[in-house]
Enzyme design. Sequence first.
Site, mmCIF file in Angstrom:
data_model
loop_
_atom_site.group_PDB
_atom_site.id
_atom_site.type_symbol
_atom_site.label_atom_id
_atom_site.label_comp_id
_atom_site.label_asym_id
_atom_site.label_seq_id
_atom_site.Cartn_x
_atom_site.Cartn_y
_atom_site.Cartn_z
ATOM 1 N N ARG A 137 -12.365 6.058 -4.211
ATOM 2 C CA ARG A 137 -11.515 5.241 -3.345
ATOM 3 C C ARG A 137 -11.835 3.773 -3.599
ATOM 4 O O ARG A 137 -13.005 3.390 -3.652
ATOM 5 C CB ARG A 137 -11.794 5.622 -1.892
ATOM 6 C CG ARG A 137 -10.704 5.236 -0.974
ATOM 7 C CD ARG A 137 -10.668 5.987 0.335
ATOM 8 N NE ARG A 137 -9.495 5.490 1.025
ATOM 9 C CZ ARG A 137 -8.264 5.916 0.792
ATOM 10 N NH1 ARG A 137 -8.050 6.880 -0.062
ATOM 11 N NH2 ARG A 137 -7.243 5.379 1.410
ATOM 12 N N HIS A 161 -3.440 -4.932 1.708
ATOM 13 C CA HIS A 161 -2.794 -4.452 2.926
ATOM 14 C C HIS A 161 -3.209 -5.228 4.162
ATOM 15 O O HIS A 161 -3.973 -6.178 4.103
ATOM 16 C CB HIS A 161 -3.001 -2.957 3.096
ATOM 17 C CG HIS A 161 -4.400 -2.530 3.384
ATOM 18 N ND1 HIS A 161 -5.127 -3.023 4.417
ATOM 19 C CD2 HIS A 161 -5.188 -1.619 2.757
ATOM 20 C CE1 HIS A 161 -6.293 -2.427 4.430
ATOM 21 N NE2 HIS A 161 -6.371 -1.586 3.435
ATOM 22 N N CYS A 167 0.801 -1.227 0.000
ATOM 23 C CA CYS A 167 0.000 0.000 0.000
ATOM 24 C C CYS A 167 0.833 1.275 0.000
ATOM 25 O O CYS A 167 1.491 1.570 -0.976
ATOM 26 C CB CYS A 167 -0.936 -0.015 1.192
ATOM 27 S SG CYS A 167 -2.573 -0.447 0.725
HETATM 28 N N1 GLN Z 1 -2.085 7.084 -0.042
HETATM 29 C C1 GLN Z 1 -2.703 5.826 -0.122
HETATM 30 C C2 GLN Z 1 -3.980 5.846 -0.930
HETATM 31 O O1 GLN Z 1 -3.893 5.734 -2.113
HETATM 32 C C3 GLN Z 1 -2.772 5.026 1.107
HETATM 33 C C4 GLN Z 1 -2.803 3.612 0.741
HETATM 34 C C5 GLN Z 1 -2.846 2.701 1.924
HETATM 35 O O2 GLN Z 1 -1.830 2.487 2.586
HETATM 36 N N2 GLN Z 1 -4.005 2.140 2.184
HETATM 37 O O3 GLN Z 1 -5.063 5.983 -0.420
#
Ligand code: GLN
Length: 285
Positions: free
Chosen positions: A131, A213, A95
């Site tokens: 998202r 993750h 992630c």
């Molecule tokens: N900056 C990241 C995102 O794209 C965080 C990703 C994560 O560690 N879940 O949201």
Amino acid sequence: MPDRVVIAHLFPEALNLYGDIGNIVTLARRATWRGIEAEIRDVGAGDATRLAGADVIFIGGGADQHQRAVADALLALADPLRRAIDDGAALLAVCAGYQNLGHAFRSPLVGEIPGPGLLDVETEMPTGAERFVGGIALEVDAGSPIALGDAEGRRRIVGFENHSGRTALGPTMRPLGRVLIGRGNDGASGFEGAIALPGEGGLTGLRIGTYLHGPLLPRNPHLADFVLASGLGRGGPVALAPLPDDAEWAAHDRFADDWTAIRPGVYRRSSIGRLRDRLGALIGF
Ligand code: GLN
């Protein structure tokens, strides 16, 4: 067969938002169950010497603000990290770690974060981007050493994704797998993660970046063993004694079944969820 494995955990305090420590515990347990002693080393700012002799290097997930907080320290560790990987250490980046170890991460919340380029990827988080949240399953190629190393040749990897970043791969890495359920690297290409096998892209060690993750390795024992075996073999994986993984595979199947039942095919966020994401992006959450 080495009798000891050194596992380096990069920035465990800043980048452990999703229980990424579960991956470290899994690697260590799978080693000790085989009589291989495991040493876990936390590595933070200025800890270059703690990377020497690492067999496996792990970096976990976090929010954009965490990524900004570790960015300078990570860049300062770029050379020792590259040396450790070129010595044969296996790298697993999850992630935020996946994003930060690439060439650059651009986010409307924290601006541009240049990375050490240890993964040949680049990540963009477009303003107000949808998202990607939910269960994800991917499938590695039939010829992948992850599948070939499994007694039954299992190719599926399951996990949970939660990111707005869109990651594009450079020419020296290939996708970790093809998305079966979920969104993956960019929600459009059908691919998830990035992998360079030992020796590929000019570095001796295995390198994997993925959006799966939290505790990814406990329910994907084939992937856990591939990372461990590659690190122990300092490049080419050693043959590890099989473990009785019935509980792990049951958890793997249960997770995949649950997410298939919830949303067959591509998981999409509701319009209310998307609105909440936009508001969140505006107020910097
Ligand atoms: N900056 C990241 C995102 O794209 C965080 C990703 C994560 O560690 N879940 O949201």
